[in-house]
Design a protein around this motif. Structure first.
Motif, PDB file in Angstrom:
ATOM      1  N   TRP A  11       1.095  -1.194  -0.324  1.00 54.17           N
ATOM      2  CA  TRP A  11       0.253   0.318  -0.143  1.00 54.17           C
ATOM      3  C   TRP A  11       0.630   1.448   0.113  1.00 54.17           C
ATOM      4  N   GLN A  15      -2.681   5.476   1.175  1.00 54.78           N
ATOM      5  CA  GLN A  15      -3.712   4.521   1.158  1.00 54.78           C
ATOM      6  C   GLN A  15      -3.473   3.900   3.230  1.00 54.78           C
ATOM      7  N   ARG A  16      -2.603   3.808   3.484  1.00 54.24           N
ATOM      8  CA  ARG A  16      -2.041   3.329   4.678  1.00 54.24           C
ATOM      9  C   ARG A  16      -2.579   4.532   5.724  1.00 54.24           C
ATOM     10  N   TRP A  17      -2.201   5.784   5.469  1.00 56.02           N
ATOM     11  CA  TRP A  17      -3.238   6.719   6.685  1.00 56.02           C
ATOM     12  C   TRP A  17      -4.574   6.162   6.209  1.00 56.02           C
ATOM     13  N   ALA A 142      -8.310  -3.771   2.073  1.00 53.79           N
ATOM     14  CA  ALA A 142      -8.922  -2.385   2.814  1.00 53.79           C
ATOM     15  C   ALA A 142      -9.726  -2.976   3.295  1.00 53.79           C
ATOM     16  N   CYS A 187      -4.682  11.507  11.766  1.00 58.37           N
ATOM     17  CA  CYS A 187      -4.277  10.152  10.500  1.00 58.37           C
ATOM     18  C   CYS A 187      -4.765  10.644   8.638  1.00 58.37           C
TER      19      CYS A 187
END
Length: 517
Positions: A11, A15-17, A142, A187
């Motif tokens: 990712w 995308q992670r955030w 996800a 985030c």
């Protein structure tokens, strides 16, 4: 702006955030819902409130979610999903602080209205943001992580709420949202902004009509229970009629609006209208049961808040473990079987909740009912979600999901008010019968009956001998159990109706064959 395709195993930072922000934000909203039910008994004691006050602590939040969740999704599509999600988180956090500091029940209820507005802005944005920043290959992973995290929240929420209420105060049931909200806002710094270029502007008139209509109808149901002793039936009747007229106006507006928040054309499909009617009935039963069960466990059966929260863990555990299996089976066998059998299993569970009396071990009283309810919901929930999405064309999946979410909230909202009226009437009648059978002085009976709207928290006068006080307290507890049993049977009836709807809404075998007409 949509992220470019990336391998499922790797990712990007945005995308992670995004996953981190949506998991924390959704967890905050879901934890709040489960914690507040466990905290209701303590809130009622803190403000010496009647059942109507407790109902509004729940319904003020649910009302705003039911009426505004579709508008919240539309605002994100038009003005930016990250922006609207962040605004929702901020409103939710500030409202949580106001709830925790509330000096009166009225202020707490007003703060819960603000919490509901915040929830209506943030809840639709969670999956929408994930869908916008992931391609088809990465989206499933996800969403799976998001689902696993929210399932864990469902497991831990009641227990965490019980511990907070027991060890600190019910106010911490709201303060816990603040660090979570700060984590979400942190985030969001790494989340890209996304919006839909072809999105319609929010249907603000529809939102106003839905909010006022549902609000007045709910208020009328609650007020009818409060006003019965005073004979003020006209006022609830007028308010209820006004609410019904506003809801009729809402549906008329949605019928002719060029950009409706609730596309009525979708309901021409038998499967879509069937799944939503099933949702309304089943979640009405579930909403009423989960409102009164903690009041029973804590206020009548003598559970601590932590024990009452832990009592619900088997239900969430079964949902977590079995939902995927049920979804896979529904894909092979069709929707009719699980959407008929699941609600009927839930009906058996609701009937089992009517069995216990006063006292007894958790394992032989409420555990069997909670276990069967968890099994019934596990059979129902995943196939229901799939059936809702499968009943519409691909471009309508977001709208269909939002409508079904709003319908489930509406079912709980109306059931807590309507079955609360039944609970209060039953409690009053049984308590008065029990008190009069003891040949007590009329003044003593009147003193206790004047508190009847507090349900299990009705207190005998402090000047009575200890033995008489214990006997009168047991009368109060038995009267509550009588009302709870009646509510449980009504929940079972609603669940049976949901199963009947499931049977007639789908074809009999093979993969679900929803009508597309």
């Amino acid at each position: 702006m949509t992220a470019s395709p990336t391998p499922t195993a790797s990712w990007t930072a945005p995308q992670r955030w995004t996953v981190a922000a949506t998991v924390l934000g959704s967890s905050m909203a879901f934890i709040d819902g489960s914690i507040v039910n466990v905290a209701l008994n303590a809130i009622q004691q803190s403000f010496a409130a009647g059942v109507a006050g407790s109902q509004w602590v729940v319904n003020a939040y649910t009302l705003m979610l039911a009426a505004l969740i579709l508008t919240g999704g539309a605002l994100g599509d038009v003005y930016g999903r990250r922006l609207v999600f962040g605004v929702g988180v901020g409103i939710f956090a500030l409202a949580s602080v106001a709830c925790g500091l509330a000096p009166s029940l009225q202020i707490l209820t007003g703060a819960r209205v603000l919490q509901g507005i915040g929830g209506a802005l943030l809840i639709p944005g969670s999956l929408a943001m994930i869908g916008a920043v992931f391609d088809d290959a990465g989206r499933g992973r996800a969403v799976g992580l998001w689902s696993a995290a929210t399932s864990a929240t469902n497991l831990l929420g009641p227990v965490l709420g019980g511990v907070l209420v027991q060890q600190l105060s019910w106010r911490w049931a709201f303060f816990i949202n603040v660090p979570l909200a700060l984590g979400v806002l942190w985030c969001l710094r790494g989340v890209p902004e996304t919006r839909s270029s072809g999105a319609n502007r929010p249907d603000l008139l529809g939102s106003v009509l839905a909010t006022l209509g549902l609000g007045l109808l709910t208020y009328a149901l609650i007020q009818a229970g409060e006003s019965r002793a005073a004979g003020l039936l006209a006022s609830p009747a007028v308010l209820g009629s006004a609410g019904a007229l506003l809801l009729a106006g809402f549906f008329a507006w949605e019928r002719f609006s060029p950009a409706p928040m609730l596309p009525l054309a979708l309901f021409r499909r038998r499967a879509f209208s069937g799944t939503n009617l099933l949702t309304l009935l089943l979640y009405a039963a579930l909403g009423a049961l989960t409102f009164f069960l903690p009041l029973n466990l804590i206020g009548v059966q003598g559970y601590t808040p932590a024990e009452a929260g832990a009592a619900l863990v088997p239900l969430a555990l079964l949902l977590t473990l079995l939902s995927r299996v049920a979804g896979s089976l529904a894909g092979r066998l069709g929707a009719r079987l699980p959407l008929t059998a699941g609600p009927l299993i839930c009906a058996v569970a609701f009937a089992l909740f009517a069995r216990p009396g006063l006292g007894g071990s958790y394992w032989t009283t409420y555990f069997p009912a909670i276990l069967v309810l968890g099994l019934g919901l596990s059979v129902t929930v995943a196939p229901l979600v799939s059936a809702v999405l499968g009943s519409v064309a691909d471009g309508w999946h977001g709208t269909a999901s939002g409508v079904n979410n709003a319908v489930s909230r509406t079912g709980g909202l109306l059931a807590v008010a309507a079955l609360g009226l039944i609970m209060l009437g039953s409690f009053r009648g049984e308590l008065e019968t029990r008190l009069q059978s003891r040949a007590l002085p009329p003044a003593l009976v009147g003193t206790m009956m004047a508190q009847a709207d507090r349900l299990a928290q009705v207190q005998p006068p402090a000047t009575l001998p200890a033995a008489q006080t214990r006997a009168l307290r047991q009368d109060v507890q038995q009267a509550f159990i009588g009302g709870f049993r009646r509510v449980s049977w009504w929940c079972a009836a609603l669940s049976v109706l949901a199963g009947v709807v499931g049977f007639f809404s789908f074809s009999g075998s093979g993969k679900q064959q929803e009508e597309q007409a």
